[in-house]
Enzyme design. Sequence first.
Site, PDB file in Angstrom:
ATOM      1  N   GLU A   1       0.866  -1.190   0.000  1.00  0.00           N
ATOM      2  CA  GLU A   1       0.000   0.000   0.000  1.00  0.00           C
ATOM      3  C   GLU A   1       0.899   1.235   0.000  1.00  0.00           C
ATOM      4  O   GLU A   1       1.942   1.239   0.661  1.00  0.00           O
ATOM      5  CB  GLU A   1      -0.939  -0.001   1.220  1.00  0.00           C
ATOM      6  CG  GLU A   1      -1.887   1.186   1.346  1.00  0.00           C
ATOM      7  CD  GLU A   1      -2.747   1.423   0.110  1.00  0.00           C
ATOM      8  OE1 GLU A   1      -2.501   2.397  -0.618  1.00  0.00           O
ATOM      9  OE2 GLU A   1      -3.648   0.608  -0.147  1.00  0.00           O
TER      10      GLU A   1
ATOM     11  N   ASP B   1      -8.239   0.898  -7.679  1.00  0.00           N
ATOM     12  CA  ASP B   1      -8.699   2.184  -8.207  1.00  0.00           C
ATOM     13  C   ASP B   1      -9.190   1.942  -9.634  1.00  0.00           C
ATOM     14  O   ASP B   1      -8.438   1.427 -10.463  1.00  0.00           O
ATOM     15  CB  ASP B   1      -7.555   3.196  -8.210  1.00  0.00           C
ATOM     16  CG  ASP B   1      -7.056   3.480  -6.798  1.00  0.00           C
ATOM     17  OD1 ASP B   1      -7.887   3.628  -5.883  1.00  0.00           O
ATOM     18  OD2 ASP B   1      -5.822   3.541  -6.599  1.00  0.00           O
TER      19      ASP B   1
ATOM     20  N   LYS C   1     -12.396   6.468 -16.681  1.00  0.00           N
ATOM     21  CA  LYS C   1     -12.350   7.121 -18.000  1.00  0.00           C
ATOM     22  C   LYS C   1     -11.439   6.340 -18.941  1.00  0.00           C
ATOM     23  O   LYS C   1     -10.341   5.918 -18.536  1.00  0.00           O
ATOM     24  CB  LYS C   1     -11.823   8.547 -17.853  1.00  0.00           C
ATOM     25  CG  LYS C   1     -12.791   9.450 -17.097  1.00  0.00           C
ATOM     26  CD  LYS C   1     -12.247  10.838 -16.967  1.00  0.00           C
ATOM     27  CE  LYS C   1     -13.287  11.675 -16.223  1.00  0.00           C
ATOM     28  NZ  LYS C   1     -12.754  12.985 -15.838  1.00  0.00           N
TER      29      LYS C   1
ATOM     30  N   THR D   1     -13.668  -6.198   2.699  1.00  0.00           N
ATOM     31  CA  THR D   1     -12.809  -5.001   2.756  1.00  0.00           C
ATOM     32  C   THR D   1     -13.695  -3.770   2.929  1.00  0.00           C
ATOM     33  O   THR D   1     -14.912  -3.811   2.715  1.00  0.00           O
ATOM     34  CB  THR D   1     -11.971  -4.813   1.468  1.00  0.00           C
ATOM     35  OG1 THR D   1     -12.831  -4.316   0.438  1.00  0.00           O
ATOM     36  CG2 THR D   1     -11.298  -6.086   1.023  1.00  0.00           C
ATOM     37  N   ARG D   2     -13.046  -2.676   3.251  1.00  0.00           N
ATOM     38  CA  ARG D   2     -13.785  -1.426   3.471  1.00  0.00           C
ATOM     39  C   ARG D   2     -14.456  -0.938   2.179  1.00  0.00           C
ATOM     40  O   ARG D   2     -15.598  -0.510   2.186  1.00  0.00           O
ATOM     41  CB  ARG D   2     -12.788  -0.370   3.962  1.00  0.00           C
ATOM     42  CG  ARG D   2     -13.441   0.873   4.477  1.00  0.00           C
ATOM     43  CD  ARG D   2     -12.405   1.888   4.888  1.00  0.00           C
ATOM     44  NE  ARG D   2     -11.599   1.425   6.018  1.00  0.00           N
ATOM     45  CZ  ARG D   2     -10.681   2.170   6.631  1.00  0.00           C
ATOM     46  NH1 ARG D   2     -10.443   3.392   6.205  1.00  0.00           N
ATOM     47  NH2 ARG D   2      -9.995   1.703   7.642  1.00  0.00           N
TER      48      ARG D   2
END
Length: 244
Positions: free
Chosen positions: A97, A153, A157, A223-224
Amino acid sequence: MGEDRSGAGTESSLRALKPPPDRLYGRARGHKLRPRQVQLLDVTLPRLSFAPECATEPFSAFPHGPAQLWLEVGFGGGEHALAQIAEHPDAGLIACEVFDNGICSLLSRLVPEGGEATAPLPGNLRLWTDDARVLLRLLPDGCLDRLFLLFPDPWPKARHAKRRFLHPAMLPLLARVLRPGAEWRVATDDPTYQAWVGEVMAGEAQFRAPPPATERPAGWPPTRYEAKALREGRSPLYWTFIRR
Ligand SMILES: C[S@@+](CC[C@H](N)C(=O)[O-])C[C@H]1O[C@@H](n2cnc3c(N)ncnc32)[C@H](O)[C@@H]1O
């Protein structure tokens, strides 16, 4: 039209896609860190870091001699990583991370206030706090038994498609580090990324790609980001790709 599409398109246009840039997009720093967070990064993190010198012999980073080596890309707040190491003491997990607040979130669950320098830390977890792609390039062939990419993520686009972690240009590297039979778990709630994963992995020779599950499979800790997606009414998909 163009902006919202997955950016994948036909097989030949997949091949013509721009490769992922080496720089990382997204945030590495969030709010100003509180004193406790600074302590965690300065004092606790070095006790748990995966040293680059271990990359060529990654099992050597784990004192207990793990039976398997696993790697998580983008652990966020660390919920999944911590649940996995608790359930699988025999595996060694390298959790990657870059976002300071996420790293602090994982560390704060492991270490009580005041124990930053002394609290015992799990022997089967190591943290890599740089771009996971840098580490993956350093690892030896066939060393990983499991790779987790959970709610990456999405970069929805089309012109940002090259920023997505799951990318045609990444597949040879991932195929190299995963041993035959290894699992690569991918989950996303983003419809553009879902279409993208399907298109990129269709006909991919190095991985078996069964259709995704619509419910989180057993053995996948939540997961969050998944919780947020479900709260907001989105429907995640869960893939398990198998390295041939
Ligand atoms: C959308 S969040 C999801 C976090 C977590 N997996 C979850 O499901 O809650 C994606 C995370 O991946 C991290 N990330 C993105 N690219 C990365 C990379 N190349 N190496 C390491 N972390 C990365 C980001 O900093 C971000 O925290």
